[in-house]
Design a protein around this motif. Structure first.
Motif, PDB file in Angstrom:
ATOM      1  N   PHE A 249      -8.690  44.089 -15.495  1.00 58.37           N
ATOM      2  CA  PHE A 249      -7.381  43.791 -16.087  1.00 58.37           C
ATOM      3  C   PHE A 249      -6.268  43.987 -15.066  1.00 58.37           C
ATOM      4  O   PHE A 249      -5.337  43.179 -14.983  1.00 58.37           O
ATOM      5  N   LEU A 250      -6.387  45.043 -14.296  1.00 59.93           N
ATOM      6  CA  LEU A 250      -5.380  45.309 -13.275  1.00 59.93           C
ATOM      7  C   LEU A 250      -5.253  44.110 -12.334  1.00 59.93           C
ATOM      8  O   LEU A 250      -4.152  43.604 -12.080  1.00 59.93           O
ATOM      9  N   LYS A 251      -6.403  43.644 -11.859  1.00 57.88           N
ATOM     10  CA  LYS A 251      -6.368  42.532 -10.913  1.00 57.88           C
ATOM     11  C   LYS A 251      -5.901  41.244 -11.574  1.00 57.88           C
ATOM     12  O   LYS A 251      -5.142  40.467 -10.989  1.00 57.88           O
TER      13      LYS A 251
ATOM     14  N   PRO B 261      -4.654  41.257   5.804  1.00 60.72           N
ATOM     15  CA  PRO B 261      -5.399  41.614   7.027  1.00 60.72           C
ATOM     16  C   PRO B 261      -4.608  41.363   8.312  1.00 60.72           C
ATOM     17  O   PRO B 261      -5.204  41.469   9.383  1.00 60.72           O
ATOM     18  N   ASP B 262      -3.319  41.074   8.207  1.00 58.79           N
ATOM     19  CA  ASP B 262      -2.588  40.699   9.424  1.00 58.79           C
ATOM     20  C   ASP B 262      -2.527  41.827  10.447  1.00 58.79           C
ATOM     21  O   ASP B 262      -2.816  41.628  11.625  1.00 58.79           O
ATOM     22  N   ASP B 263      -2.129  43.028   9.991  1.00 60.41           N
ATOM     23  CA  ASP B 263      -2.024  44.152  10.935  1.00 60.41           C
ATOM     24  C   ASP B 263      -3.369  44.821  11.171  1.00 60.41           C
ATOM     25  O   ASP B 263      -3.615  45.391  12.226  1.00 60.41           O
ATOM     26  N   LEU B 264      -4.201  44.774  10.161  1.00 60.62           N
ATOM     27  CA  LEU B 264      -5.482  45.474  10.251  1.00 60.62           C
ATOM     28  C   LEU B 264      -6.560  44.673   9.529  1.00 60.62           C
ATOM     29  O   LEU B 264      -6.449  44.428   8.327  1.00 60.62           O
ATOM     30  N   ALA B 265      -7.562  44.258  10.272  1.00 56.97           N
ATOM     31  CA  ALA B 265      -8.688  43.556   9.650  1.00 56.97           C
ATOM     32  C   ALA B 265      -9.746  44.593   9.269  1.00 56.97           C
ATOM     33  O   ALA B 265     -10.124  45.424  10.083  1.00 56.97           O
ATOM     34  N   ILE B 266     -10.166  44.549   8.020  1.00 60.30           N
ATOM     35  CA  ILE B 266     -11.173  45.529   7.573  1.00 60.30           C
ATOM     36  C   ILE B 266     -12.433  44.791   7.147  1.00 60.30           C
ATOM     37  O   ILE B 266     -12.365  43.822   6.387  1.00 60.30           O
ATOM     38  N   VAL B 267     -13.548  45.233   7.662  1.00 61.28           N
ATOM     39  CA  VAL B 267     -14.830  44.680   7.226  1.00 61.28           C
ATOM     40  C   VAL B 267     -15.669  45.819   6.658  1.00 61.28           C
ATOM     41  O   VAL B 267     -15.889  46.832   7.324  1.00 61.28           O
ATOM     42  N   ALA B 277     -13.619  46.265  -6.597  1.00 58.60           N
ATOM     43  CA  ALA B 277     -12.692  47.103  -7.349  1.00 58.60           C
ATOM     44  C   ALA B 277     -11.354  47.239  -6.671  1.00 58.60           C
ATOM     45  O   ALA B 277     -10.332  47.388  -7.325  1.00 58.60           O
ATOM     46  N   SER B 278     -11.341  47.174  -5.352  1.00 57.48           N
ATOM     47  CA  SER B 278     -10.064  47.299  -4.673  1.00 57.48           C
ATOM     48  C   SER B 278      -9.219  46.087  -5.043  1.00 57.48           C
ATOM     49  O   SER B 278      -9.727  44.983  -5.195  1.00 57.48           O
ATOM     50  N   THR B 279      -7.947  46.314  -5.204  1.00 59.75           N
ATOM     51  CA  THR B 279      -7.086  45.243  -5.662  1.00 59.75           C
ATOM     52  C   THR B 279      -7.152  44.072  -4.691  1.00 59.75           C
ATOM     53  O   THR B 279      -7.256  42.919  -5.077  1.00 59.75           O
ATOM     54  N   THR B 280      -7.102  44.404  -3.403  1.00 58.89           N
ATOM     55  CA  THR B 280      -7.386  43.395  -2.402  1.00 58.89           C
ATOM     56  C   THR B 280      -8.892  43.410  -2.175  1.00 58.89           C
ATOM     57  O   THR B 280      -9.428  44.423  -1.726  1.00 58.89           O
ATOM     58  N   ARG B 281      -9.543  42.350  -2.472  1.00 61.34           N
ATOM     59  CA  ARG B 281     -10.981  42.333  -2.242  1.00 61.34           C
ATOM     60  C   ARG B 281     -11.274  42.345  -0.757  1.00 61.34           C
ATOM     61  O   ARG B 281     -10.708  41.561   0.002  1.00 61.34           O
ATOM     62  N   LEU B 282     -12.126  43.251  -0.337  1.00 60.32           N
ATOM     63  CA  LEU B 282     -12.418  43.381   1.083  1.00 60.32           C
ATOM     64  C   LEU B 282     -13.406  42.328   1.545  1.00 60.32           C
ATOM     65  O   LEU B 282     -14.301  41.936   0.808  1.00 60.32           O
ATOM     66  N   VAL B 344     -28.473  39.224   6.118  1.00 59.87           N
ATOM     67  CA  VAL B 344     -27.263  39.639   5.417  1.00 59.87           C
ATOM     68  C   VAL B 344     -26.302  38.457   5.395  1.00 59.87           C
ATOM     69  O   VAL B 344     -26.558  37.431   6.014  1.00 59.87           O
ATOM     70  N   SER B 345     -25.209  38.620   4.677  1.00 56.42           N
ATOM     71  CA  SER B 345     -24.259  37.511   4.618  1.00 56.42           C
ATOM     72  C   SER B 345     -22.839  38.048   4.532  1.00 56.42           C
ATOM     73  O   SER B 345     -22.615  39.186   4.134  1.00 56.42           O
ATOM     74  N   VAL B 346     -21.905  37.203   4.894  1.00 53.15           N
ATOM     75  CA  VAL B 346     -20.501  37.612   4.840  1.00 53.15           C
ATOM     76  C   VAL B 346     -19.909  37.199   3.510  1.00 53.15           C
ATOM     77  O   VAL B 346     -20.144  36.085   3.043  1.00 53.15           O
ATOM     78  N   GLU B 347     -19.184  38.098   2.887  1.00 54.95           N
ATOM     79  CA  GLU B 347     -18.414  37.717   1.707  1.00 54.95           C
ATOM     80  C   GLU B 347     -16.946  37.880   2.052  1.00 54.95           C
ATOM     81  O   GLU B 347     -16.479  38.985   2.315  1.00 54.95           O
ATOM     82  N   LYS B 348     -16.259  36.774   2.046  1.00 53.15           N
ATOM     83  CA  LYS B 348     -14.849  36.781   2.446  1.00 53.15           C
ATOM     84  C   LYS B 348     -14.001  37.512   1.408  1.00 53.15           C
ATOM     85  O   LYS B 348     -14.204  37.357   0.201  1.00 53.15           O
ATOM     86  N   GLY B 349     -13.057  38.254   1.883  1.00 53.30           N
ATOM     87  CA  GLY B 349     -12.158  38.956   0.974  1.00 53.30           C
ATOM     88  C   GLY B 349     -10.965  38.095   0.617  1.00 53.30           C
ATOM     89  O   GLY B 349     -10.864  36.950   1.036  1.00 53.30           O
ATOM     90  N   ASP B 350     -10.064  38.658  -0.208  1.00 53.15           N
ATOM     91  CA  ASP B 350      -8.824  37.953  -0.517  1.00 53.15           C
ATOM     92  C   ASP B 350      -7.964  37.953   0.739  1.00 53.15           C
ATOM     93  O   ASP B 350      -7.943  38.922   1.484  1.00 53.15           O
ATOM     94  N   THR B 351      -7.264  36.879   0.939  1.00 53.78           N
ATOM     95  CA  THR B 351      -6.400  36.850   2.116  1.00 53.78           C
ATOM     96  C   THR B 351      -5.007  37.326   1.767  1.00 53.78           C
ATOM     97  O   THR B 351      -4.243  37.725   2.629  1.00 53.78           O
ATOM     98  N   THR B 352      -4.707  37.319   0.483  1.00 52.07           N
ATOM     99  CA  THR B 352      -3.366  37.753   0.087  1.00 52.07           C
ATOM    100  C   THR B 352      -3.434  38.999  -0.761  1.00 52.07           C
ATOM    101  O   THR B 352      -4.441  39.261  -1.401  1.00 52.07           O
ATOM    102  N   LEU B 353      -2.375  39.738  -0.729  1.00 46.17           N
ATOM    103  CA  LEU B 353      -2.335  40.939  -1.560  1.00 46.17           C
ATOM    104  C   LEU B 353      -2.104  40.566  -3.015  1.00 46.17           C
ATOM    105  O   LEU B 353      -1.290  39.721  -3.298  1.00 46.17           O
TER     106      LEU B 353
END
Lengths: 353, 353
Positions: A249-251, B261-267, B277-282, B344-353
């Motif tokens: 819901f949050l998202k 991810p502009d200042d910091l790219a997280i994988v 669960a993170s609001t920004t999907r990693l 393994v495979s890559v799952e792209k995260g959200d690019t926007t907050l």
DNA sequence: TTGTATGCGTTATCAC
DNA sequence: GTGATAACGCATACAA
């Protein structure tokens, strides 16, 4: 695969001498001891727990049944119980039943054979009658099943009240709460929904319960569900749901431009570690899993080697004595017949994004 | 607690007749069958699995050992394995060892007693020698232990490469990756770090490995760690870490005003459900837990009732035949000796907050 | 088709 | 101190 017989033969002694050495049941000559130990090492002997258990009718192990190991609530609880039991020299085995009656029964069968000494049962796929048949020490979690077994459970009524208070404080006008679709009055966690409805109504706040199918970890499914509900009820300003759907819901709310918590107050129920994972930490009602673990083990131990209950023909759990109730109060615990209620607590979320 | 003897007496037949009816070993007269069934129902008889197992030397159950049930990676994997084994009529029991050698050995002792037919071992607290002693069908996960047991594992080398590619694509100049502090060349997941370093260096990107103590679910601890590291290395623009610490970095970075991810790219590595669960999907490197579960069970089943291996005195796993390798390729799986590698495979995260 | 006897690996109760 | 033997609950080879 070497047996005690092989060891005895190798050491040139009788079987029971070996047994005595292993169990410390009686003294053995230092010399024979040496011989036996040498033989054991040589044959890489390990006592067969199965045969041992069959004879003694005890295994020093406890089983826990959960509907879903993947669920942070159950995995946290199980992890905690494992640690406590380890301190008490008990082995701990976990069974995941997928909420499937057949699987659950399969477990009980295993258990009836003295493979474990007791059960902590977090599942509820059987009928009350079927549970009543179990003749081993058992503690139920969140599910009432007559007076035969103690039930250790969060004070869900209190949970509903605390959640209601959050919505009241946030000035909500219309709260939607998500529940499971399984209808069973014995599932105690239902009480939080009832209580939430009651208190909200008392305060003139509209509320609506939406039952959904738990598809536990298809997050995408939860997210779609959340979007639908927010669309269907545009005037909703409060959401009460379990951790995962609450995060969904949050998202979903953020995705359609709602501000949290100004436009939409969200309260998550359970308060497992995943509420930390959302970028905005959710306000949650925390179920005290550590205390529940403690209490469940305490109750189980009491049934296993606690005060005799043989004089109680029906195997009923004796109602708590005054002493027990006092001691429980010290642990901040409420005892009601065979119900052991543990207080929940509110964990405030981040107020800013 | 009624035994087969009680049933036989109640029904007025011999013990073996009851046994035969239960196991369908031979025909029994319809009449005797009725009598026996009545007796079984009356006494609420359930065969004692323990005695049965002792006789047959088989239990039709499989154990899985994990260091921590709370960890989404292990709980997802365990959940999947349970489902697959259920289809194959196997019971599944899960043991959490807290990465504790004593607890792990305790499990092996239990297992040696024919309480389970095989083991899927996701722990590594014992020494290679100790594992070698195990004389039951066993499959290792992520830990090499000589040639005796097959190892089913994600292609961590590929994981390192994919992660590196993400950082390269993001134009990173300085990548920090978080690893465990346990140093053991047999832990295969280490390879992703080595490979990441290698590929980054090849591309002129600075990288630094920071080993930390896994305190698995103290999220606050992870968060503090993340803040410290971001402060200590202000010029870092790429983070590679397991799901939970990666989320901690995400939150810590947002807290000090960095843009993702502009200042910091997280994988994130693992790609379990909590990355949702993170609001920004990693962006995450997903370990294919369903395929690993499939392959682990397949290997175990082959050891239990597959082609005879008696002619192989050392109990060594036979190296794969051409057929097996072909069949593995169809499953997109790479076999290297007793190693079964899954992509393994890559799952792209959200690019926007 | 059914019953008898034996063994699986332990431990406990007796004797010695 | 140590040894022989019965028992735990079940399944199988063998005899009836």
């Amino acid at each position: 695969m070497a047996s005690i017989r092989d060891v005895a033969k190798e050491a040139g002694v009788a079987i029971c001498t070996v047994s005595r050495l292993i169990n410390g049941t009686a003294k053995v000559e230092p010399e024979t001891q040496k011989k036996i130990e040498a033989a054991m090492k040589k044959l890489d002997y390990v006592p067969n727990e199965l045969a041992r258990g069959m004879f003694k009718g005890r295994s020093n192990s406890i089983a826990m049944l959960v509907p879903n190991i993947q669920h942070p609530w159950f995995s946290s609880l199980a992890s905690e119980i494992e640690k406590i039991l380890y301190e008490k020299k008990y082995k701990f085995m976990l069974f995941s039943t997928s909420d499937d009656k057949q699987r659950e029964k399969e477990c009980f069968k295993l258990l009836k054979s003295n493979i474990v000494d007791g059960i902590i049962c977090g599942t509820s796929a059987c009928t009350a009658k079927e549970y009543q048949k179990i003749d081993k020490p058992m503690v139920m979690l969140d599910y009432k099943v007559g007076s035969k077994f103690p039930v250790v459970v969060s004070d869900h009524k209190m949970g509903g009240q605390l959640a209601a208070q959050e919505f009241i404080n946030s000035g909500c006008k219309y709260v939607i709460h998500i529940s499971g679709i399984k209808v069973d009055k014995n599932i105690m966690s239902f009480e939080c929904h009832e209580e939430l409805d009651r208190v909200l109504a008392e305060n003139g706040i509209k509320s609506r319960r939406v039952p959904i199918q738990w598809n536990d970890f298809d997050f995408h499914g939860y997210f779609e569900m959340a979007k639908c509900i927010l669309e269907e009820y545009p005037d909703v300003d409060g959401i009460f749901a379990a951790d995962m759907p609450a995060i969904a819901f949050l998202k979903a709310a953020l995705a359609i431009g709602k501000k949290i918590p100004d436009d939409l107050a969200i309260v998550a129920y359970d308060g497992t570690y995943i509420t930390n994972a959302s970028t905005t930490r959710l306000t949650s009602i925390h179920q005290p899993y550590k205390e529940i673990a403690q209490e469940a083990v305490r109750q189980l131990m009491e049934m296993i080697d606690g005060p005799e209950e043989e004089d109680d023909a029906e195997g009923q759990v004796e109602s708590a004595t005054a002493d027990q109730i006092d001691s429980a109060k010290e642990r901040n615990t409420h005892i009601d017949g065979n119900l052991i209620l543990l207080p929940v607590s509110v964990e405030k979320g981040d107020t800013t994004l």
